[in-house]
Design an enzyme around this catalytic site. Structure first.
Site, mmCIF file in Angstrom:
data_model
loop_
_atom_site.group_PDB
_atom_site.id
_atom_site.type_symbol
_atom_site.label_atom_id
_atom_site.label_comp_id
_atom_site.label_asym_id
_atom_site.label_seq_id
_atom_site.Cartn_x
_atom_site.Cartn_y
_atom_site.Cartn_z
ATOM 1 N N THR A 118 0.689 -1.211 -0.032
ATOM 2 C CA THR A 118 0.047 0.244 -0.022
ATOM 3 C C THR A 118 0.704 1.064 -0.063
ATOM 4 O OG1 THR A 118 -1.753 -1.177 1.341
ATOM 5 C CG2 THR A 118 -1.789 1.130 1.017
ATOM 6 N N GLU A 145 -7.548 -9.735 7.044
ATOM 7 C CA GLU A 145 -6.386 -10.539 7.698
ATOM 8 C C GLU A 145 -7.224 -11.930 8.036
ATOM 9 O OE1 GLU A 145 -5.583 -10.250 12.337
ATOM 10 O OE2 GLU A 145 -5.558 -8.187 11.304
ATOM 11 N N LYS A 203 -7.260 2.104 -3.639
ATOM 12 C CA LYS A 203 -7.103 1.433 -2.332
ATOM 13 C C LYS A 203 -7.210 2.227 -1.014
ATOM 14 C CE LYS A 203 -4.794 -1.512 0.454
ATOM 15 N NZ LYS A 203 -5.467 -2.569 0.949
ATOM 16 N N ASN A 207 -10.209 1.628 1.908
ATOM 17 C CA ASN A 207 -10.021 1.335 3.099
ATOM 18 C C ASN A 207 -10.780 2.320 4.133
ATOM 19 O OD1 ASN A 207 -9.003 -1.284 2.954
ATOM 20 N ND2 ASN A 207 -6.830 -0.574 3.405
ATOM 21 N N CYS A 259 -3.892 -2.179 8.440
ATOM 22 C CA CYS A 259 -4.480 -1.399 7.234
ATOM 23 C C CYS A 259 -5.044 -0.200 7.681
ATOM 24 C CB CYS A 259 -5.090 -2.028 6.046
ATOM 25 S SG CYS A 259 -4.186 -3.437 5.283
ATOM 26 N N ASP A 263 -3.821 3.529 6.539
ATOM 27 C CA ASP A 263 -4.388 4.148 5.258
ATOM 28 C C ASP A 263 -5.212 5.215 5.382
ATOM 29 O OD1 ASP A 263 -3.175 1.903 4.374
ATOM 30 O OD2 ASP A 263 -4.767 0.956 3.720
#
Length: 394
Positions: A118, A145, A203, A207, A259, A263
């Site tokens: 990422t 995950e 992406k 998220n 993440c 993110d």
């Protein structure tokens, strides 16, 4: 195809296994113990499908720490190294990606690099100018995950992007997308080949939307708890609207893990000089939720608070940046003793918190037990358990 994958975390190992069904794959890592486990067909991470495929499937997969072996004329190099958020620089730490790019530049500059890590919006276009590498693509991952290989086998979508100023690389993007599609079990999959910067935005915005949804239902739960309302009934009524849906709506102590925290902060940093309110609110909401949970516990005036599992989710061994850790620090700052029960930890100490390895002793010595997700282990002490797990699922 001859493919090298740099990194054997959730992203790297799952993509290695996916591609090794039909290609010769070398998974390269800096940790010898992980390499040894993979070569002995054992998974270094908790993931049901990864463990199953390593143990039972005929894979053309070898793991190594030897960069001379790994980067000996591969057709593709897939970079799946970690990119943590650096709060001081207000930017992802992309040094692990650049370390791999330097190796590629030296050993196989004519290969095609696919970045899976990422990255910030605009990153791929910026590094094209820095490295003498013929082809660089970006392919965001959308993995959960503990279900990383499953989500590669049954992908929601496949996105492989190419630089805007290099339209000739669209064929390479399509070729790599087909390699991912070939390894998947699900065949009716939407395949997108946008430009790199748009794919980077896909992406981070995806998220951040998930973080928004977590924050929304957590704030709903905070309101209901303060007002003495039944959160579960409210969520059930809301979620029957098909536009909202009955999923990803179980309250928690806040979003955390690999993440979402990094993110959302990176996307917020990318909004510099761009008008916004919502992205900042998502980041702030998560901090407020953790403070609220800590204050709820403090109101019970416990001497000792037990933390049942540092992991964020059921069937997971990951507790990096788990929300419970911030709550623990708040409690300790208020003079409360905090003890941890985490069976994946062998040490007696974690971040200067005591670890109790006996579940029975842990329960006996805790005035209140915090459990982000309820478990059968706690059924005999439910009266002292504090959880916001209303649906007993992630």
């Amino acid at each position: 195809m001859k493919i090298t994958v740099a990194g054997t975390g959730y992203v790297g190992l799952s993509i290695s296994i996916l591609l090794a069904q039909h290609n010769d794959v070398i998974a390269c890592d800096i940790m010898q113990n992980k390499v040894d486990l993979i070569n002995n067909k054992k998974s270094p991470i908790v993931d049901k499908e990864i463990s199953e495929y390593l143990a039972t499937k005929p894979l053309n997969l070898k793991a190594t720490c030897d960069t001379n072996l790994a980067y000996d004329s591969p057709d593709y190099v897939v970079i799946a190294t970690p990119t943590n958020y650096d709060s001081e620089k207000n930017f992802f730490d992309t040094s692990s990606i650049e370390a791999v790019l330097k190796i590629v530049e030296e050993k196989c500059p004519d290969t095609t690099v696919v970045i899976k890590s990422t990255i910030p919006v605009g990153y791929t276009e910026s590094i094209i100018q820095k490295f003498n590498i013929k082809n660089i693509l970006f392919s965001p991952e959308f993995l959960r995950e503990g279900l990383a290989l499953y989500d590669n086998l049954y992908p929601s979508r496949i996105v492989v992007s190419y630089p805007k100023d290099k339209p000739e690389l669209s064929s390479k993007a399509s070729e790599f997308a087909e390699l991912l599609h070939q390894g998947a079990i699900k065949k009716d999959v939407e395949v997108l080949t946008p430009n790199c910067t748009e794919a980077e935005a896909i992406k981070l915005f995806a998220n951040t939307y998930l973080a928004l949804r977590v924050a929304y239902f957590n704030e709903l739960d905070t309101y209901a708890e303060v007002r003495g309302l039944n959160t579960k009934q409210i969520i059930q009524g809301i979620s029957l609207d098909p536009r909202i849906g009955d999923f990803y709506n179980n309250p928690s102590f806040g979003y955390g893990g690999y993440c979402l925290p990094k993110d959302t902060k990176q996307l917020l940093a990318n909004f510099n000089s761009v008008p916004q309110n919502l992205i900042q609110a998502i980041v702030d909401s998560n901090r407020t939720r953790k403070e609220f949970i800590a204050n709820q516990i403090l109101s019970k005036k416990p001497k000792t608070v037990g933390i049942y599992r540092l992991t964020m989710k059921a069937n997971s061994d990951n507790f990096r940046q788990s929300s419970i850790q911030d709550i623990m620090k708040i409690l300790r700052g208020e003079g409360v003793e905090v003890v941890i029960y985490e069976p994946t930890l062998s040490a007696d100490d974690f971040e200067h918190f005591r670890v109790e390895h006996s579940l029975e002793a842990f329960k006996a010595n805790s005035d209140v037990i915090l459990a982000n997700r309820m478990a059968d282990d706690l059924q005999d002490c439910k009266d002292i358990v504090y959880t916001r797990d209303l649906f007993t699922r992630d």
